[in-house]
Structures are given as structure tokens and as C-alpha cells.
Design a protein around this motif. Structure first.
Motif, PDB file in Angstrom:
ATOM      1  N   LYS A  95       0.850  -1.190   0.000  1.00 19.89           N
ATOM      2  CA  LYS A  95       0.000   0.000   0.000  1.00 19.89           C
ATOM      3  C   LYS A  95       0.884   1.237   0.000  1.00 19.89           C
ATOM      4  O   LYS A  95       2.071   1.147   0.284  1.00 19.89           O
ATOM      5  CB  LYS A  95      -0.949   0.016   1.200  1.00 19.89           C
ATOM      6  CG  LYS A  95      -0.279  -0.034   2.543  1.00 19.89           C
ATOM      7  CD  LYS A  95      -1.301  -0.115   3.647  1.00 19.89           C
ATOM      8  CE  LYS A  95      -0.624  -0.190   4.996  1.00 19.89           C
ATOM      9  NZ  LYS A  95      -1.576  -0.226   6.076  1.00 19.89           N
ATOM     10  N   GLU A  99      -0.735   8.630   1.977  1.00 17.42           N
ATOM     11  CA  GLU A  99      -1.902   8.769   1.102  1.00 17.42           C
ATOM     12  C   GLU A  99      -2.111  10.190   0.613  1.00 17.42           C
ATOM     13  O   GLU A  99      -2.676  10.400  -0.449  1.00 17.42           O
ATOM     14  CB  GLU A  99      -3.152   8.245   1.804  1.00 17.42           C
ATOM     15  CG  GLU A  99      -3.126   6.746   1.952  1.00 17.42           C
ATOM     16  CD  GLU A  99      -4.447   6.156   2.370  1.00 17.42           C
ATOM     17  OE1 GLU A  99      -5.488   6.832   2.209  1.00 17.42           O
ATOM     18  OE2 GLU A  99      -4.441   5.017   2.835  1.00 17.42           O
ATOM     19  N   THR A 168      -5.682  -7.530  -1.229  1.00 20.45           N
ATOM     20  CA  THR A 168      -6.441  -6.343  -0.835  1.00 20.45           C
ATOM     21  C   THR A 168      -6.735  -6.372   0.658  1.00 20.45           C
ATOM     22  O   THR A 168      -6.643  -5.349   1.341  1.00 20.45           O
ATOM     23  CB  THR A 168      -7.737  -6.241  -1.655  1.00 20.45           C
ATOM     24  OG1 THR A 168      -7.392  -6.208  -3.042  1.00 20.45           O
ATOM     25  CG2 THR A 168      -8.517  -4.991  -1.322  1.00 20.45           C
ATOM     26  N   ARG A 173      -7.734  -2.981   2.818  1.00 23.30           N
ATOM     27  CA  ARG A 173      -8.610  -2.252   1.912  1.00 23.30           C
ATOM     28  C   ARG A 173      -9.847  -3.091   1.646  1.00 23.30           C
ATOM     29  O   ARG A 173      -9.861  -4.286   1.864  1.00 23.30           O
ATOM     30  CB  ARG A 173      -7.911  -1.968   0.577  1.00 23.30           C
ATOM     31  CG  ARG A 173      -6.708  -1.097   0.714  1.00 23.30           C
ATOM     32  CD  ARG A 173      -7.145   0.337   0.883  1.00 23.30           C
ATOM     33  NE  ARG A 173      -6.000   1.227   0.861  1.00 23.30           N
ATOM     34  CZ  ARG A 173      -5.805   2.157   1.770  1.00 23.30           C
ATOM     35  NH1 ARG A 173      -6.640   2.326   2.747  1.00 23.30           N
ATOM     36  NH2 ARG A 173      -4.762   2.946   1.696  1.00 23.30           N
TER      37      ARG A 173
END
Length: 184
Positions: A95, A99, A168, A173
Motif C-alpha cells: 500500500k 496517502e 487487498t 482495503r
């Protein structure tokens, strides 16, 4: 798309000559560009069926005959794109770390999700045993589609979907979120 693929090939040819990149940056950038190269081929494959594969750039000074690249059978195109996506997934992070500054950068789960879409498309009746494609051949008489259904393609697609789901989940997520509860 082919211009973008050419740019990806140029990047991959030249990036090892850049001396002020850390090994982690180099690995991630290569992974992202290999993903983009696979994704552009995937979009072309999805839109046009069998396509020419551009693994390496053709020199601009090459004769016209060298630039007349033929279409490759559909299953070979799928395998090529699948291999690129697997390679890129091994180089990409689980990931993004930040962000706010890295939003939109590709991750391992994105590469595996596109791979799952690719293999599901290849297993579907549209491309897996569709006799409507019996007479689709290239200029050398090679059939561009396999018109005999292969149930192993569904097994391969299911495994790819499971891999994407697991990756995922490891990244914490969700593949899907019901937004109706937020609106109400």
C-alpha cells in the motif's frame, strides 16, 4: 496506447543508468512502469482482441518491413500481459505510505486486480471456445483465437481473483463499500 507503451519501453531501457535513485525507488518505479505497460496492452487487448505485442521498441530508422508487426494470438497476448502484471506485482508496495502525497500510485493489489480482470475476460465464453472466431486468422494463416473451450482458464481466473482479494485484505482495503448507508 502504443505511444505510451513506447514511453514505457524507453523508461525501462534507460532507468538503470540513473545513479541517484535508491534501490527501493528504482524497484518501485520499474514496477509501476511495467504495470503501465501491461495495463496499456490490456486495454488494447480488451478493445481489439489479438494485438501486436510491443516488448521492445523498434528503432525509428528500421525498414518499413520491420515495423509491420503482426497480431499475436489472443491467448499469447493474455499470457504476455499476465506475466507483466505478475512481475510488476512483485515490485510494488502493498500500500502507499503517504496517502496525501502518493494518492493514485499503483500498488500490488491493483496489479493483481487487473490481472484477475484479464484472466476472467480470457476465461469468459466471449474468448474461451467462441466458434464465431473460427475464421479469424492472421496473414500467415495462424488462428488468432482458440475456439475450443478450456475449463482450466476458469480455474486460473478464480485463483487470480482469490489472490487479488487476499492481497487487498492484507493491505486493509475493501474491494467494495456500500455507499447507500452513508447517504441515508
Amino acid at each position: 496506447m502504443f505511444n505510451a507503451i513506447r514511453d514505457c519501453n524507453i523508461f525501462l531501457e534507460k532507468v538503470d543508468g540513473v545513479h541517484d535513485l535508491s534501490q527501493d525507488e528504482l524497484k518501485r518505479w520499474k514496477g509501476e512502469v511495467i504495470f503501465l505497460k501491461a495495463y496499456y496492452h490490456y486495454l488494447l487487448l480488451r478493445a481489439y482482441g489479438p494485438i501486436p505485442l510491443m516488448d521492445e521498441n523498434i528503432e525509428v530508422s528500421a525498414p518499413a518491413e520491420a515495423m509491420a508487426v503482426g497480431r499475436i494470438p489472443f491467448d499469447s497476448c493474455v499470457n504476455y500481459v499476465n506475466n507483466l502484471l505478475e512481475e510488476s506485482a512483485g515490485m510494488l508496495p502493498l500500500k502507499v505510505d503517504k496517502e496525501t502525497t502518493e494518492a493514485g500510485r499503483v500498488t500490488k493489489s491493483v496489479a493483481l486486480t487487473i490481472r484477475a480482470q484479464l484472466l476472467t475476460m480470457a476465461a469468459s465464453p466471449l474468448f474461451n471456445g467462441n466458434i464465431d472466431y473460427t475464421n479469424v486468422i492472421d496473414r500467415n494463416g495462424v488462428s488468432l483465437f482458440n475456439v475450443v473451450a478450456d475449463p482450466k482458464k476458469w480455474e486460473r481466473a478464480a485463483k487470480a481473483c482469490q489472490d487479488a482479494i487476499e492481497e487487498t485484505q492484507l493491505a486493509k482495503r475493501k474491494l467494495y463499500e456500500d455507499r447507500r448507508s452513508i447517504i441515508m
